[in-house]
Design an enzyme around this catalytic site. Structure first.
Site, mmCIF file in Angstrom:
data_model
loop_
_atom_site.group_PDB
_atom_site.id
_atom_site.type_symbol
_atom_site.label_atom_id
_atom_site.label_comp_id
_atom_site.label_asym_id
_atom_site.label_seq_id
_atom_site.Cartn_x
_atom_site.Cartn_y
_atom_site.Cartn_z
ATOM 1 N N TYR A 166 37.855 -51.833 -4.961
ATOM 2 C CA TYR A 166 37.858 -50.450 -5.468
ATOM 3 C C TYR A 166 38.716 -50.357 -6.725
ATOM 4 C CZ TYR A 166 39.063 -45.413 -5.347
ATOM 5 O OH TYR A 166 39.280 -44.091 -5.651
ATOM 6 N N LYS B 69 37.777 -49.415 -10.641
ATOM 7 C CA LYS B 69 38.411 -48.293 -11.351
ATOM 8 C C LYS B 69 38.986 -48.754 -12.691
ATOM 9 C CE LYS B 69 37.439 -44.858 -8.678
ATOM 10 N NZ LYS B 69 36.536 -43.796 -9.166
ATOM 11 N N GLY C 9 28.077 -36.796 -6.033
ATOM 12 C CA GLY C 9 28.984 -36.979 -4.883
ATOM 13 C C GLY C 9 29.544 -35.657 -4.383
HETATM 14 P P1 NAD Z 1 34.327 -39.157 -1.060
HETATM 15 O O1 NAD Z 1 34.163 -40.512 -0.484
HETATM 16 O O2 NAD Z 1 34.878 -38.099 -0.203
HETATM 17 O O3 NAD Z 1 32.942 -38.646 -1.649
HETATM 18 C C1 NAD Z 1 32.107 -39.475 -2.395
HETATM 19 C C2 NAD Z 1 30.702 -38.942 -2.262
HETATM 20 O O4 NAD Z 1 29.856 -39.849 -2.985
HETATM 21 C C3 NAD Z 1 30.197 -38.904 -0.824
HETATM 22 O O5 NAD Z 1 29.732 -37.604 -0.517
HETATM 23 C C4 NAD Z 1 29.055 -39.916 -0.804
HETATM 24 O O6 NAD Z 1 27.965 -39.518 0.021
HETATM 25 C C5 NAD Z 1 28.656 -39.945 -2.258
HETATM 26 N N1 NAD Z 1 27.962 -41.191 -2.642
HETATM 27 C C6 NAD Z 1 28.200 -42.459 -2.233
HETATM 28 N N2 NAD Z 1 27.322 -43.302 -2.802
HETATM 29 C C7 NAD Z 1 26.538 -42.557 -3.607
HETATM 30 C C8 NAD Z 1 25.444 -42.846 -4.475
HETATM 31 N N3 NAD Z 1 24.975 -44.088 -4.614
HETATM 32 N N4 NAD Z 1 24.891 -41.825 -5.161
HETATM 33 C C9 NAD Z 1 25.351 -40.554 -5.036
HETATM 34 N N5 NAD Z 1 26.351 -40.213 -4.204
HETATM 35 C C10 NAD Z 1 26.945 -41.211 -3.512
HETATM 36 O O7 NAD Z 1 35.202 -39.326 -2.397
HETATM 37 P P2 NAD Z 1 36.183 -38.285 -3.073
HETATM 38 O O8 NAD Z 1 37.481 -38.401 -2.388
HETATM 39 O O9 NAD Z 1 35.533 -36.957 -3.152
HETATM 40 O O10 NAD Z 1 36.354 -38.964 -4.492
HETATM 41 C C11 NAD Z 1 35.758 -38.455 -5.678
HETATM 42 C C12 NAD Z 1 36.243 -39.313 -6.837
HETATM 43 O O11 NAD Z 1 37.674 -39.251 -6.911
HETATM 44 C C13 NAD Z 1 35.920 -40.807 -6.706
HETATM 45 O O12 NAD Z 1 35.698 -41.342 -7.980
HETATM 46 C C14 NAD Z 1 37.199 -41.385 -6.142
HETATM 47 O O13 NAD Z 1 37.332 -42.751 -6.473
HETATM 48 C C15 NAD Z 1 38.235 -40.545 -6.833
HETATM 49 N N6 NAD Z 1 39.511 -40.505 -6.134
HETATM 50 C C16 NAD Z 1 39.647 -39.854 -4.954
HETATM 51 C C17 NAD Z 1 40.877 -39.828 -4.315
HETATM 52 C C18 NAD Z 1 41.092 -39.122 -3.012
HETATM 53 O O14 NAD Z 1 42.187 -39.227 -2.422
HETATM 54 N N7 NAD Z 1 40.134 -38.385 -2.503
HETATM 55 C C19 NAD Z 1 41.978 -40.474 -4.896
HETATM 56 C C20 NAD Z 1 41.794 -41.180 -6.078
HETATM 57 C C21 NAD Z 1 40.558 -41.147 -6.707
HETATM 58 N N1 SER Z 2 42.483 -41.929 -1.942
HETATM 59 C C1 SER Z 2 41.885 -43.057 -2.576
HETATM 60 C C2 SER Z 2 41.749 -44.171 -1.627
HETATM 61 O O1 SER Z 2 42.590 -44.272 -0.766
HETATM 62 C C3 SER Z 2 42.710 -43.484 -3.754
HETATM 63 O O2 SER Z 2 41.881 -43.741 -4.817
HETATM 64 O O3 SER Z 2 40.859 -44.962 -1.749
#
Ligand code: NAD
Ligand code: SER
Length: 316
Positions: free
Chosen positions: A144, A148, A10
């Site tokens: 979601y 998690k 990702g």
């Molecule tokens: P994002 O949505 O920005 O990026 C996720 C990436 O995963 C994307 O580039 C997408 O193309 C890729 N993806 C989707 N399906 C896929 C697959 N089958 N195989 C490979 N790649 C795939 O997410 P993020 O914000 O960078 O989040 C990263 C992690 O952190 C995730 O586990 C998310 O749940 C967690 N998280 C993020 C936030 C936040 O605010 N950004 C908050 C809480 C948790």
């Molecule tokens: N930033 C994330 C969302 O809103 C929290 O896991 O889905």
């Protein structure tokens, strides 16, 4: 010491893109393989090895780990909350089967540390909303959130019964200026900065008094790598650390931005994401992370806001 060979899944996403940059600075560009289901482009593609990887394709996950001699994984591929409510089976498939493939590869190929992020989405309306404790009720209402919680339970199972070194944090909403967020409920806290700079007005999709926990990207990267580097013996809650930095309402954020852009106009038009936000905490107790691996945030709302606006304004 064995040379680290790091796989980031990702990597085109909001966190993965900046995390890959920092990991390449630390461990050498050639030792960090950026992958995503989407074609890798820009700085990521130019600065080190890249490959297409769909994490739900088990054979491809194993083959890629073999190909690059990977021994460490930052598993950032996921479907986030808002997209997950629109496409629940996709959310289940990517978040669960993708993670299981990574965990199984870690067992069968005898890998080192694997980071699998969790989220504040594990909490639900029955959870205490303020200073949400580390150990508490986990009854999320979004698909979601369900993935998690299951991811945390499964990670713990793999750690305790199969001997894998999996670690994870419950990220709050992440604020950043490099890569737009990918379909979450906390996206308004990033969109608002872009719109403030580009248009001077923003229509916010949650109510003015909605308070959620947030964090600026430099703290997110620091927390992620610090946890990966922490002494394993000290990690009691290894797969599910509460993590806190900022807590503010959408109205507080607007007021902070107006200190720099006084004419900034914001209207509040809640959509389906309000219902998700209403089930999440307002603030988090992260004392376990502080005690077990020394977590401490550097960025407050004032400095985060100034830095976000400086970066976006400099880009023109
Ligand atoms: P994002 O949505 O920005 O990026 C996720 C990436 O995963 C994307 O580039 C997408 O193309 C890729 N993806 C989707 N399906 C896929 C697959 N089958 N195989 C490979 N790649 C795939 O997410 P993020 O914000 O960078 O989040 C990263 C992690 O952190 C995730 O586990 C998310 O749940 C967690 N998280 C993020 C936030 C936040 O605010 N950004 C908050 C809480 C948790
Ligand atoms: N930033 C994330 C969302 O809103 C929290 O896991 O889905």
């Amino acid at each position: 010491m064995t040379q680290k060979k790091v796989l980031v899944t990702g990597a085109m996403g909001q966190i993965g893109s900046e995390l890959t940059g920092e990991l390449r600075r630390r461990y050498g560009s050639e030792n960090v393989i950026a992958t995503d289901i989407r074609k890798l482009e820009g700085k990521l593609a130019e600065s080190g090895p890249c490959d297409i990887l769909d994490v739900t394709d088990r054979a491809a996950v194993f083959a890629l780990i073999h190909k690059y001699g990977v021994n460490t994984i930052y598993h950032m591929a996921a479907i986030l909350s808002a997209t997950g409510e629109k496409h629940p089976s996709l959310c289940w498939n990517v978040n669960m089967n993708g993670s299981i493939n990574i965990m199984d590869a870690a067992v069968e190929l005898d890998l080192g540390t694997v980071i699998i992020p969790s989220s504040i989405a594990v909490f639900g309306p029955e959870t205490p909303r303020f200073d949400t404790p580390q150990e508490t009720i986990l009854k999320p209402k979004s698909m979601y959130g369900v993935t998690k919680v299951c991811g945390e339970l499964l990670s713990n199972y793999y750690v305790k019964n199969l001997g894998v070194d999996i670690r994870g944090v419950r990220y709050p909403g992440i604020i950043s200026s490099e890569t737009p967020p990918g379909g979450g409920t906390t996206d308004y806290a990033v969109d608002i900065f872009y719109k403030a700079v580009e248009e001077g007005r923003y229509t916010c999709f949650v109510k003015e008094d909605t308070m959620l926990p947030m964090m600026y990207m430099p703290d997110c990267i620091k927390a992620t790598i610090d946890l990966a580097e922490a002494d394993k013996e000290k990690l009691i809650h290894c797969c599910e650390y509460n993590l806190s930095a900022l807590s503010f309402t959408a109205g507080d954020l607007t007021a902070e931005i107006r200190k720099h852009i006084p004419d900034f106009e914001v209207t509040y038009e809640p959509d389906f994401r309000q219902a998700i936000a209403d089930t999440w905490p307002a603030s988090i107790d992260d004392s376990a992370a502080r005690e077990e691996w020394g977590w401490k945030p550097d960025w407050d709302l004032e400095n985060t806001t100034r830095d976000m606006l400086d970066k976006l304004q400099a880009r023109g």
